[in-house]
Write a protein that holds these residues in place. Sequence first.
Motif, PDB file in Angstrom:
ATOM      1  N   ASN A  62       0.620  -1.591  -0.183  1.00 25.61           N
ATOM      2  CA  ASN A  62      -0.181   0.508  -0.035  1.00 25.61           C
ATOM      3  C   ASN A  62       0.713   1.161  -0.129  1.00 25.61           C
ATOM      4  N   TYR A  63       1.999   1.284   1.136  1.00 27.59           N
ATOM      5  CA  TYR A  63       2.670   2.360   0.474  1.00 27.59           C
ATOM      6  C   TYR A  63       4.500   2.600  -0.474  1.00 27.59           C
ATOM      7  N   SER A  64       4.789   3.078  -1.429  1.00 26.48           N
ATOM      8  CA  SER A  64       5.652   3.059  -1.965  1.00 26.48           C
ATOM      9  C   SER A  64       6.414   4.274  -1.275  1.00 26.48           C
ATOM     10  N   GLY A  65       6.023   5.818  -1.411  1.00 26.26           N
ATOM     11  CA  GLY A  65       6.928   6.486  -1.058  1.00 26.26           C
ATOM     12  C   GLY A  65       6.655   7.801  -2.177  1.00 26.26           C
ATOM     13  N   PHE A  66       6.008   6.978  -3.294  1.00 21.27           N
ATOM     14  CA  PHE A  66       5.904   7.255  -4.742  1.00 21.27           C
ATOM     15  C   PHE A  66       4.638   8.647  -5.561  1.00 21.27           C
ATOM     16  N   ILE A  92       9.067   1.344 -13.249  1.00 23.29           N
ATOM     17  CA  ILE A  92      10.226   0.928 -13.082  1.00 23.29           C
ATOM     18  C   ILE A  92      10.781   0.066 -13.619  1.00 23.29           C
ATOM     19  N   LEU A  93      11.849  -0.304 -14.531  1.00 25.08           N
ATOM     20  CA  LEU A  93      12.316  -2.080 -14.706  1.00 25.08           C
ATOM     21  C   LEU A  93      13.965  -1.791 -14.537  1.00 25.08           C
ATOM     22  N   ILE A  94      13.657  -2.519 -13.415  1.00 29.12           N
ATOM     23  CA  ILE A  94      15.162  -3.133 -12.778  1.00 29.12           C
ATOM     24  C   ILE A  94      15.828  -4.397 -13.347  1.00 29.12           C
ATOM     25  N   LYS A  95      17.031  -4.420 -13.433  1.00 31.15           N
ATOM     26  CA  LYS A  95      17.982  -5.665 -14.254  1.00 31.15           C
ATOM     27  C   LYS A  95      18.532  -5.400 -13.612  1.00 31.15           C
ATOM     28  N   SER A  96      18.974  -5.507 -12.353  1.00 32.18           N
ATOM     29  CA  SER A  96      20.055  -5.370 -11.003  1.00 32.18           C
ATOM     30  C   SER A  96      19.666  -5.272  -9.759  1.00 32.18           C
ATOM     31  N   GLN A  97      20.690  -6.310  -9.198  1.00 31.47           N
ATOM     32  CA  GLN A  97      20.025  -6.651  -7.702  1.00 31.47           C
ATOM     33  C   GLN A  97      20.645  -5.098  -6.878  1.00 31.47           C
ATOM     34  N   LYS A  98      21.795  -4.761  -7.248  1.00 30.09           N
ATOM     35  CA  LYS A  98      21.806  -3.004  -7.212  1.00 30.09           C
ATOM     36  C   LYS A  98      20.189  -1.498  -7.142  1.00 30.09           C
ATOM     37  N   GLU A  99      20.312  -1.963  -8.198  1.00 25.16           N
ATOM     38  CA  GLU A  99      18.785  -1.515  -9.033  1.00 25.16           C
ATOM     39  C   GLU A  99      18.023  -1.705  -7.510  1.00 25.16           C
ATOM     40  N   LEU A 100      17.435  -2.835  -7.611  1.00 25.43           N
ATOM     41  CA  LEU A 100      16.286  -3.685  -7.039  1.00 25.43           C
ATOM     42  C   LEU A 100      16.141  -3.304  -5.310  1.00 25.43           C
ATOM     43  N   ASN A 101      17.608  -3.439  -4.715  1.00 23.44           N
ATOM     44  CA  ASN A 101      18.563  -2.750  -3.503  1.00 23.44           C
ATOM     45  C   ASN A 101      18.203  -1.712  -3.170  1.00 23.44           C
ATOM     46  N   ALA A 102      18.580  -0.757  -4.365  1.00 29.13           N
ATOM     47  CA  ALA A 102      18.190   0.884  -4.355  1.00 29.13           C
ATOM     48  C   ALA A 102      16.330   1.112  -3.830  1.00 29.13           C
ATOM     49  N   PHE A 103      15.818   0.062  -4.765  1.00 32.30           N
ATOM     50  CA  PHE A 103      13.932   0.472  -4.441  1.00 32.30           C
ATOM     51  C   PHE A 103      13.921   0.066  -3.345  1.00 32.30           C
ATOM     52  N   TYR A 104      14.294  -0.827  -2.649  1.00 32.31           N
ATOM     53  CA  TYR A 104      13.728  -1.424  -1.324  1.00 32.31           C
ATOM     54  C   TYR A 104      14.343  -0.931  -0.265  1.00 32.31           C
ATOM     55  N   GLY A 105      15.636   0.253  -0.329  1.00 31.32           N
ATOM     56  CA  GLY A 105      15.791   0.740   0.409  1.00 31.32           C
ATOM     57  C   GLY A 105      14.882   2.063   0.200  1.00 31.32           C
ATOM     58  N   LYS A 106      14.415   2.357  -0.860  1.00 30.91           N
ATOM     59  CA  LYS A 106      13.161   3.947  -0.848  1.00 30.91           C
ATOM     60  C   LYS A 106      12.322   4.266   0.124  1.00 30.91           C
ATOM     61  N   ILE A 107      11.704   2.495  -1.222  1.00 32.60           N
ATOM     62  CA  ILE A 107      10.129   2.165   0.209  1.00 32.60           C
ATOM     63  C   ILE A 107      10.251   1.512   1.767  1.00 32.60           C
ATOM     64  N   ASN A 108      11.284   1.753   2.053  1.00 28.63           N
ATOM     65  CA  ASN A 108      12.084   0.482   3.646  1.00 28.63           C
ATOM     66  C   ASN A 108      11.991   1.587   4.411  1.00 28.63           C
ATOM     67  N   ARG A 109      12.620   3.405   4.131  1.00 26.77           N
ATOM     68  CA  ARG A 109      12.446   3.770   4.864  1.00 26.77           C
ATOM     69  C   ARG A 109      11.430   4.651   6.046  1.00 26.77           C
ATOM     70  N   THR A 110      10.474   3.803   6.015  1.00 23.75           N
ATOM     71  CA  THR A 110       9.804   4.963   6.699  1.00 23.75           C
ATOM     72  C   THR A 110       8.790   3.226   7.420  1.00 23.75           C
ATOM     73  N   THR A 115      11.862  -7.270   2.682  1.00 22.25           N
ATOM     74  CA  THR A 115      12.500  -7.908   2.323  1.00 22.25           C
ATOM     75  C   THR A 115      12.638  -7.578   0.601  1.00 22.25           C
ATOM     76  N   PRO A 116      13.731  -7.946   0.117  1.00 27.14           N
ATOM     77  CA  PRO A 116      14.461  -7.479  -1.833  1.00 27.14           C
ATOM     78  C   PRO A 116      13.930  -9.369  -1.842  1.00 27.14           C
ATOM     79  N   PRO A 117      12.625  -9.360  -2.834  1.00 31.08           N
ATOM     80  CA  PRO A 117      12.827 -10.749  -3.386  1.00 31.08           C
ATOM     81  C   PRO A 117      14.087 -11.499  -3.913  1.00 31.08           C
TER      82      PRO A 117
END
Length: 158
Positions: free
Chosen positions: A52-56, A62-80, A86-88
């Motif tokens: 329910n909450y992405s922060g956007f 968003i198309l993600i093709k690397s673990q680094k990009e996925l971790n960055a996205f999860y870092g943004k949504i996990n701020r709150t 946990t990233p899949p």
Amino acid sequence: MRELITEDSKMFKYSICLLLVIILQLNSCKTTAQHSLQESNNKEMELLLNENYSGFEKEEYILIKSQKELNAFYGKINRTRKPGLTPPEVDFNSEMILIWCGDNSASNYANLTLNEDDEFLGIRKLKSKTSKDESKLVVSPFSIYKLPLSAKSLKIEK
């Protein structure tokens, strides 16, 4: 003495009934969660998560093709979030991730379909049936899908 045995048997029956109600309740919650995770209209696109909450604040794909990009996205949504999501586990050698983030006015998750042609991966959001009793909560939902890896660019079809 006989009264004690009768009281114990009543207590045992009540305990069994309560235990059965709890098991039924937990089982019904599991089937709802499994059903929502299996909602996908395309066999090539697998729904991994709806939240329910992405922060956007505005709708994004968003198309993600690397673990680094996925971790960055999860870092943004996990701020709150405490604890955070946990990233899949994704094998980025053969798969990629598509994320739909809704805006603040979105009240439902996206129902996306994938159409692949020679040049593009076409993503189309299907219209959902909105109920009259829509929640007035402020949310910005997001959905995460797993797709087969492709070098084609993403094209959003309106």
